[in-house]
Write an enzyme that holds these catalytic residues in place. Structure first.
Site, short mmCIF file in Angstrom:
data_model
loop_
_atom_site.label_atom_id
_atom_site.label_comp_id
_atom_site.label_asym_id
_atom_site.label_seq_id
_atom_site.Cartn_x
_atom_site.Cartn_y
_atom_site.Cartn_z
N LYS A 105 -8.15 17.88 24.00
CA LYS A 105 -8.98 16.67 24.09
C LYS A 105 -9.68 16.63 25.43
O LYS A 105 -9.15 17.12 26.43
CB LYS A 105 -8.08 15.43 23.97
CG LYS A 105 -8.83 14.17 23.60
CD LYS A 105 -9.08 14.07 22.11
CE LYS A 105 -9.85 12.82 21.75
NZ LYS A 105 -10.02 12.70 20.30
N GLY A 108 -11.79 -3.18 15.54
CA GLY A 108 -12.82 -2.24 15.97
C GLY A 108 -13.73 -1.97 14.79
O GLY A 108 -13.25 -1.73 13.67
N GLY A 134 -16.54 0.32 14.90
CA GLY A 134 -17.41 1.40 15.36
C GLY A 134 -17.76 2.34 14.23
O GLY A 134 -17.79 1.95 13.05
N VAL A 144 -16.13 5.01 12.82
CA VAL A 144 -15.10 5.29 11.81
C VAL A 144 -14.89 4.08 10.90
O VAL A 144 -14.84 4.20 9.67
CB VAL A 144 -13.78 5.71 12.49
CG1 VAL A 144 -12.63 5.70 11.50
CG2 VAL A 144 -13.93 7.08 13.13
N ALA A 145 -14.76 2.91 11.51
CA ALA A 145 -14.52 1.69 10.72
C ALA A 145 -15.67 1.46 9.75
O ALA A 145 -15.46 1.10 8.59
CB ALA A 145 -14.34 0.50 11.65
#
Ligand code: NAD
Length: 339
Positions: free
Chosen positions: A64, A164, A166, A168-169
């Site tokens: 990451k 959230g 964003g 992905v949501a």
């Protein structure tokens, strides 16, 4: 750790494990309060990537990248290209893509300095935005949990609370809305909230989301949100969302299990993005293959639920065992001397 004072870049790459292949994980840009906080995040997220790729059957290890800074104000071409040069110094041991605070557009700048980038726009020969497939995988994971809890994987009429709203949501919500699911969401960004409202989603304040009476609580912002303070407030049967490292500690996974709340292990159901990105490696990108592989998250989640029941262990533990057994078996095989 790397810093480039000229461009203002201060960043960290964490490589957790390369047993199964080169480490892979997105670049997160976030205004961390301290370097220590950024380092802890990079280390925890890289470990999650090892488990995610292992459980998904991918030939990738865990890594990451994090950039310390505010993505809304500190991002420049020079900073992103400096980041690309840092990624390049690792010679392919770390492959990067997008994460919180970075977009496909940003990758185009990173790509100027290194070829070790996945998830570029389709028009540039890449596999595109990872969050599209991530959203599909989360939806699949939710359905597998629904089948376990309610005896059918139909989500029609259910209520999902999303923390959230964003990338992905939003992509998860598209699938849910198609199935007439009622969504209640929160975010700290007005633009995200506007998008939610336009999709017919009810919006609540950031702290209210934990207390919403719902069927599924979906953490889709940052990690650590399932903890000793929040578990008491949850009024759902299932926790299933896209955020990485949702459990503050392993004990929080055990506590959900004791309370009878089904937890969809984050790294298992949010693997759609890395599945999609990995499809670029060594062959032309084929979206149908990625989609099929992402849809398999349903079976993987069902298998984890079965193990959890049979062995009377939490789903979090069952998913860890699934990933660890693959890593261990390949690690053992690698002891063979090839001459
Ligand atoms: P994003 O930046 O598009 O969305 C995150 C959203 O969360 C933002 O709108 C942000 O304003 C909001 N947010 C941050 N803190 C909040 C808070 N305290 N309360 C409410 N909202 C808050 O990022 P994304 O790509 O959608 O990723 C979301 C999560 O999913 C992250 O944890 C990420 O690591 C994980 N994830 C993403 C992918 C992917 O393909 N993008 C894949 C796997 C996992």
């Amino acid at each position: 750790m790397y810093s480039d004072p000229e461009s203002g870049l201060k960043g960290i790459i964490a490589i957790h494990d390369t047993t199964l292949g080169p480490s892979c994980g997105g670049t997160r840009m976030w205004p961390y309060a301290t370097e220590q906080e950024a380092l802890t995040d990079a280390l925890n997220l890289s470990r999650a990537m090892t488990y995610k790729s292992a459980a998904a059957g991918l030939h990738l290890g865990g890594g990451k990248g994090v950039i310390i800074g505010d993505p809304r104000t500190d991002k420049t071409e020079a900073l992103l290209r400096a980041w690309g040069r840092f990624v390049d110094t690792l010679g392919g041991r770390y492959l990067t893509t997008t994460d919180v605070g970075t977009t496909g557009r940003d990758l185009e700048a990173v790509r100027q300095e290194t070829q070790h980038v996945l998830g570029l726009d389709v028009t540039l020969g890449g596999s595109g935005d990872t969050s599209v497939m991530t959203g599909l995988g989360i939806y699949m994971g939710m359905k597998a949990c629904a089948s376990d809890v309610w005896g059918a994987d139909d989500l029609r009429g259910r209520t999902v609370a999303m923390q959230g709203f964003g990338k992905v949501a939003t992509h998860t919500a598209e699938h849910l809305i198609e199935e007439d699911v009622r969504i209640i969401a929160t975010d700290i960004n007005e633009m995200a909230l506007d998008r939610a409202r336009q999709m017919g989603v009810k919006v609540v304040g950031p702290d209210e989301i934990y207390d919403i009476d719902c069927d599924i609580f979906a953490p889709c912002a940052l990690g650590g949100v399932i903890n000793t303070q929040t578990i008491d407030r949850l009024r759902c049967s299932i926790v299933a969302g896209g955020a990485n490292n949702q459990l503050a500690t392993a004990e929080d996974g055990e506590e959900l299990h004791r309370r009878g709340i089904v937890y969809a292990p984050d790294f298992l159901i949010n693997a759609g993005g890395v599945i999609n990105a990995s499809a670029e490696i060594g062959q032309p990108y084929n979206p149908d293959r990625s989609r099929q592989q992402t849809e398999r998250i349903y079976e993987q989640m069902s298998a984890v639920l079965t193990t959890s029941r049979k062995q009377e262990i939490s789903t979090a533990r069952a998913a860890d065992i699934l990933a660890e057994s693959r890593l261990d078996s390949v690690r053992r095989m690698r002891r063979i001397w090839r001459g």
